[in-house]
Design an enzyme around this catalytic site. Structure first.
Site, mmCIF file in Angstrom:
data_model
loop_
_atom_site.group_PDB
_atom_site.id
_atom_site.type_symbol
_atom_site.label_atom_id
_atom_site.label_comp_id
_atom_site.label_asym_id
_atom_site.label_seq_id
_atom_site.Cartn_x
_atom_site.Cartn_y
_atom_site.Cartn_z
ATOM 1 N N GLY A 151 0.854 -1.187 0.000
ATOM 2 C CA GLY A 151 0.000 0.000 0.000
ATOM 3 C C GLY A 151 0.884 1.227 0.000
ATOM 4 O O GLY A 151 2.053 1.149 0.374
ATOM 5 N N GLY A 199 -0.109 -4.826 0.695
ATOM 6 C CA GLY A 199 -1.314 -4.479 -0.064
ATOM 7 C C GLY A 199 -1.503 -5.306 -1.326
ATOM 8 O O GLY A 199 -2.634 -5.571 -1.738
ATOM 9 N N GLU A 210 5.245 -6.148 7.404
ATOM 10 C CA GLU A 210 4.809 -4.966 8.143
ATOM 11 C C GLU A 210 5.408 -4.806 9.529
ATOM 12 O O GLU A 210 5.474 -3.673 10.042
ATOM 13 C CB GLU A 210 3.282 -4.926 8.242
ATOM 14 C CG GLU A 210 2.564 -4.666 6.923
ATOM 15 C CD GLU A 210 2.294 -5.926 6.092
ATOM 16 O OE1 GLU A 210 2.773 -7.027 6.491
ATOM 17 O OE2 GLU A 210 1.603 -5.822 5.074
ATOM 18 N N ASP A 229 -1.814 -6.748 7.593
ATOM 19 C CA ASP A 229 -3.246 -6.448 7.448
ATOM 20 C C ASP A 229 -3.781 -7.022 6.130
ATOM 21 O O ASP A 229 -3.381 -8.114 5.735
ATOM 22 C CB ASP A 229 -3.489 -4.927 7.593
ATOM 23 C CG ASP A 229 -2.869 -4.098 6.483
ATOM 24 O OD1 ASP A 229 -1.921 -4.578 5.825
ATOM 25 O OD2 ASP A 229 -3.338 -2.964 6.251
HETATM 26 C C1 QUE Z 1 7.835 -3.104 4.993
HETATM 27 C C2 QUE Z 1 6.574 -2.759 4.570
HETATM 28 C C3 QUE Z 1 6.361 -2.035 3.392
HETATM 29 C C4 QUE Z 1 7.473 -1.660 2.634
HETATM 30 C C5 QUE Z 1 8.758 -2.012 3.064
HETATM 31 C C6 QUE Z 1 8.913 -2.727 4.234
HETATM 32 C C7 QUE Z 1 5.049 -1.662 2.922
HETATM 33 C C8 QUE Z 1 4.962 -0.905 1.715
HETATM 34 C C9 QUE Z 1 6.120 -0.567 1.002
HETATM 35 C C10 QUE Z 1 6.125 0.194 -0.239
HETATM 36 C C11 QUE Z 1 6.882 -0.240 -1.320
HETATM 37 C C12 QUE Z 1 6.929 0.481 -2.511
HETATM 38 C C13 QUE Z 1 6.223 1.654 -2.620
HETATM 39 C C14 QUE Z 1 5.457 2.115 -1.546
HETATM 40 C C15 QUE Z 1 5.417 1.380 -0.366
HETATM 41 O O1 QUE Z 1 7.327 -0.943 1.479
HETATM 42 O O2 QUE Z 1 4.028 -2.010 3.557
HETATM 43 O O3 QUE Z 1 4.769 3.273 -1.665
HETATM 44 O O4 QUE Z 1 6.263 2.404 -3.782
HETATM 45 O O5 QUE Z 1 3.738 -0.538 1.274
HETATM 46 O O6 QUE Z 1 10.166 -3.064 4.672
HETATM 47 O O7 QUE Z 1 5.501 -3.125 5.284
#
Ligand code: QUE
Length: 393
Positions: free
Chosen positions: A105, A153, A176, A184
């Site tokens: 997400g 997500g 997460e 989630d």
């Molecule tokens: C742990 C996470 C997430 C993460 C890296 C972690 C996560 C998440 C993102 C993410 C990745 C690429 C994107 C962005 C978010 O990275 O939940 O907007 O472009 O969404 O180590 O939980």
């Protein structure tokens, strides 16, 4: 035969604020007599009708197709329309590019939203979980092509659907606890339903599964070689009915023709050890068991767990314990309570800062020690939000 040559796909235009903006930009450029490429009009989600299939493509490849509010707001009504369209026999969800299905997400926007006092944090999870539930209850067969990175997500957009197809490039994780959040998007529902204690292990450590392991763990229903995806899509576009058995047969067939090398579950040799070490429903019990095991693998797991948010880990254990007995609807409603409680704490914002913003990977968790997170404190993450509760239908 490549999917694109077999069917002329009809693209439906999404008129969102972003596309309106782009359209007016395009008009300005056209007025100025400049050449304009088709790519400039690309949307964050592409929705197409290809033969008897409806295809949704997550189209933010530079952001690893991470799911934002705009995308959710496009996808949800489209899915509902597809479900009620008798001409749509199968719905395909995929990611643009070769790197990712969906990396998660857009958690950064959520963290920014909370700081600036807008309603994004309460709305984002509400809309995201609503979409997860819609996918889990679709009447029309749904095939998620989870080619590439599929985390957080992205897992929510696939794992509750009827069919999930992994390839040699699939990397699955629920990471997460590393950002002070919790697994989630229905993690509380699907993780405790994997073999033994595998789900709890994946949830606490954020361990990545790759390729065939994703299917052997039960996260994907099928495995196909990456170079057979185009052919698979073509076959799905020409299905004659929305009978899940017919679609299942197509998938089984491509699955069977895909390489059987490394067919052994690479985690298989670890499953007994995982089940033994992660048997306890207390974090202290799990850590004691890892110490007692004493193997290099167990030591590695302890190093990993010691980096994670203590609050996240304890809430996650309780989430999976509760979620084991809940259906998807009840689980997502519980997770919404948890998500909103995290918005009132420290660790989520600190985790996003350390991992996604400053990238120093040195989050300062509060509380910082496992023993300081009491069961009473964990219990507050599960309390009703009153009239703010999520009620799915
Ligand atoms: C742990 C996470 C997430 C993460 C890296 C972690 C996560 C998440 C993102 C993410 C990745 C690429 C994107 C962005 C978010 O990275 O939940 O907007 O472009 O969404 O180590 O939980």
């Amino acid at each position: 035969m490549a999917a694109r040559t077999a069917f002329a796909c009809i693209r439906s235009l999404q008129f969102t604020s972003r596309s309106t903006r782009r359209l007016s930009l395009l008009q300005k450029h056209l007025a100025a007599g400049r050449h304009f490429s088709v790519e400039a009009m690309d949307e964050e989600v592409i929705v197409e009708r290809c033969g008897n299939a409806a295809v949704i493509t997550l189209n933010r490849p530079k952001a690893l197709n991470a799911l934002n509010m705009n995308m959710i707001k496009i996808i949800y009504p489209q899915l509902k329309m597809m479900e009620n369209d008798p001409d749509v026999k199968v719905i395909i969800m995929k990611g643009a590019g070769d790197k990712a299905f969906c990396a998660g997400g857009d958690i950064r926007a959520v963290a920014d939203g909370k700081k600036s006092g807008n309603t994004v944090p309460s709305e984002f999870f509400r809309e995201e979980y609503k979409l997860n539930y819609a996918i889990g209850t679709l009447k029309t067969p749904y095939v998620a092509l989870i080619h590439g990175i599929t985390m957080g997500g992205g897992v929510g957009l696939s794992v509750h659907g009827m069919f999930r197809v992994a390839t040699g490039k699939t990397v699955f994780a629920m990471p997460e606890t590393a950002i002070g959040f919790f697994p989630d998007v229905g993690g509380g529902h699907f993780l405790p339903r994997l073999h033994g204690r595998l789900g709890l292990y994946l949830a606490l450590t954020g361990t990545r599964l790759r390729g065939r392991d994703v299917q052997l763990a039960g996260v994907a229903t099928h495995y196909v070689d990456a170079d057979k995806i185009g052919d698979l899509e073509s076959q799905l576009m020409s299905v004659s009915s929305d009978n899940a058995l017919e679609i299942g047969k197509i998938l089984d067939d491509v699955h069977q023709k895909s390489s059987s090398e490394e067919a052994d579950f690479s985690l298989k040799k670890r499953l007994n050890q995982i089940n033994r070490c992660f048997e306890s429903n207390s974090l202290e019990g799990i850590m004691d068991a890892l110490h007692a095991d004493g193997s290099d693998w167990a030591k590695e797991q302890l190093v990993t767990l010691n980096k994670m948010s203590p609050t996240s880990m304890k809430v996650t254990i309780r989430e999976l314990e509760e979620g084991r007995r809940l259906n998807l609807k009840e689980d997502l409603e519980m997770e919404y309570r948890i998500s909103q409680r995290f918005m009132d704490g420290n660790d989520f914002f600190e985790g996003v800062r350390a991992v996604l913003v400053d990238r120093d990977n040195s989050p300062k968790w509060k509380p910082s020690s496992i023993s300081a997170v009491t069961q009473d404190e964990v219990g507050t993450y599960f309390q009703s939000l009153g009239d703010q509760d999520l009620n799915l239908q």
